[in-house]
Write an enzyme that holds these catalytic residues in place. Sequence first.
Site, PDB file in Angstrom:
ATOM      1  N   LYS A 222       0.811  -1.216   0.000  1.00 13.68           N
ATOM      2  CA  LYS A 222       0.000   0.000   0.000  1.00 13.68           C
ATOM      3  C   LYS A 222       0.840   1.259   0.000  1.00 13.68           C
ATOM      4  O   LYS A 222       2.027   1.236   0.333  1.00 13.68           O
ATOM      5  CB  LYS A 222      -0.983  -0.040   1.171  1.00 13.68           C
ATOM      6  CG  LYS A 222      -2.097  -1.048   0.875  1.00 13.68           C
ATOM      7  CD  LYS A 222      -3.255  -0.952   1.800  1.00 13.68           C
ATOM      8  CE  LYS A 222      -4.329  -1.943   1.340  1.00 13.68           C
ATOM      9  NZ  LYS A 222      -5.382  -2.100   2.339  1.00 13.68           N
ATOM     10  N   ARG A 256      -3.417 -10.120   5.133  1.00 17.95           N
ATOM     11  CA  ARG A 256      -3.786 -10.140   3.709  1.00 17.95           C
ATOM     12  C   ARG A 256      -2.584  -9.645   2.907  1.00 17.95           C
ATOM     13  O   ARG A 256      -2.231  -8.469   3.001  1.00 17.95           O
ATOM     14  CB  ARG A 256      -5.006  -9.251   3.484  1.00 17.95           C
ATOM     15  CG  ARG A 256      -5.522  -9.219   2.055  1.00 17.95           C
ATOM     16  CD  ARG A 256      -6.740  -8.302   1.939  1.00 17.95           C
ATOM     17  NE  ARG A 256      -7.237  -8.246   0.582  1.00 17.95           N
ATOM     18  CZ  ARG A 256      -6.741  -7.450  -0.357  1.00 17.95           C
ATOM     19  NH1 ARG A 256      -5.762  -6.633  -0.076  1.00 17.95           N
ATOM     20  NH2 ARG A 256      -7.250  -7.469  -1.579  1.00 17.95           N
TER      21      ARG A 256
HETATM   22  C1  YH5 Z   1      -7.778  -4.484   3.108  1.00 16.51           C
HETATM   23  O1  YH5 Z   1      -6.903  -3.770   3.620  1.00 16.51           O
HETATM   24  N1  YH5 Z   1      -7.445  -3.897   0.643  1.00 16.51           N
HETATM   25  S1  YH5 Z   1      -7.837  -3.802  -2.055  1.00 16.51           S
HETATM   26  C2  YH5 Z   1      -3.341  -0.051  -3.187  1.00 16.51           C
HETATM   27  C3  YH5 Z   1      -2.049  -0.561  -3.356  1.00 16.51           C
HETATM   28  C4  YH5 Z   1      -1.789  -1.874  -3.030  1.00 16.51           C
HETATM   29  C5  YH5 Z   1      -2.798  -2.679  -2.574  1.00 16.51           C
HETATM   30  C6  YH5 Z   1      -1.165   1.520  -4.065  1.00 16.51           C
HETATM   31  N2  YH5 Z   1      -9.105  -5.174  -0.101  1.00 16.51           N
HETATM   32  C7  YH5 Z   1      -8.027  -4.523   1.702  1.00 16.51           C
HETATM   33  O2  YH5 Z   1      -4.890  -4.223  -1.584  1.00 16.51           O
HETATM   34  N3  YH5 Z   1      -9.823  -6.092   2.040  1.00 16.51           N
HETATM   35  C8  YH5 Z   1      -8.134  -4.308  -0.423  1.00 16.51           C
HETATM   36  O3  YH5 Z   1      -1.000   0.166  -3.817  1.00 16.51           O
HETATM   37  C9  YH5 Z   1      -9.051  -5.328   1.239  1.00 16.51           C
HETATM   38  N4  YH5 Z   1      -8.585  -5.263   3.884  1.00 16.51           N
HETATM   39  C10 YH5 Z   1      -9.577  -6.057   3.367  1.00 16.51           C
HETATM   40  N5  YH5 Z   1     -10.329  -6.776   4.196  1.00 16.51           N
HETATM   41  C11 YH5 Z   1      -6.550  -2.566  -1.912  1.00 16.51           C
HETATM   42  C12 YH5 Z   1      -5.157  -3.103  -1.946  1.00 16.51           C
HETATM   43  C13 YH5 Z   1      -4.084  -2.199  -2.433  1.00 16.51           C
HETATM   44  C14 YH5 Z   1      -4.350  -0.875  -2.743  1.00 16.51           C
END
Ligand code: YH5
Length: 277
Positions: A222, A256
Amino acid sequence: MTAHLRCGAYCLSLERPLVMGIVNVTPDSFSDGGRFLDAARAVAHARRLVEDGADMLDIGGESSRPGAQPVGLDEELRRVLPVIEALAGLGVPLSIDTVKPEVMCRAVGAGASIINDIAALRAPDALEAAAGTQAAVCLMHMQGEPGTMQTDPRYGDVVAEVRGFLAGRVAAARAAGIAAERIVVDPGFGFGKRIEHNLALLRHLDHFAGLGACVLAGLSRKSMLGQITGKQVSLRDTASVVAALLAAQNGAKILRVHDVAATRDALAVWQAAAQLD
Ligand code: YH5
């Protein structure tokens, strides 16, 4: 806190942290292979994550990154259902990452046993849809909507406000008939939060352990890790592993992650050193 998470026919021990591998089923922007190849790519990746030691898989057909385009119901179903059907016999619980009640029901029918909802079952009919299954539910905090949530996030006391929101959603889920042993809570790192908010939540993750549900943390790749390290998304895996380990040390029971193998190694070293048993 319950020592088990019940998800459909599965009952997972929460004595040690569990690793949830991320499986995105979104069209490959670099090739034009079509639906079958997108699904085949996701299935192959999922099998690899299980070989690497994933305890469960999170399957999502709609990107919830800040600013991402929403996906229609039919398109989301076309993306995720074939992948869930192909993976249902793998032997690990499958989570469906969706905010749509219809997708929840169809995904569980196809073999999913965890409903991961970034909107914490706030959509109309979502609570009832989840309660009508035996699936576990992950209730995540988000301030605002995916399109605009990072514009100007504000809190007085971020830990107290997120905790209060999650307590309310746990109560709503319990009132709808979802047993405590089926409920997971998640502070929602990056969902309507500035870096200082994310860091306060990570530092005080233990405050969420008292909600009568186990805690999931999603920090992998993230942007807060990009802000800390100065690295682009493809170079954030080391930072992601360290963040996952810190979350586990602060009480998270489900991590996750994208990089399952490295996360498992980090947890193994921690557990060996701490002699947790
Ligand atoms: C979460 O925290 N996150 S989708 C931006 C990124 C990298 C990854 C800029 N679904 C979560 O993974 N479900 C997502 O780089 C989730 N908890 C739960 N329960 C976003 C994501 C991501 C966004």
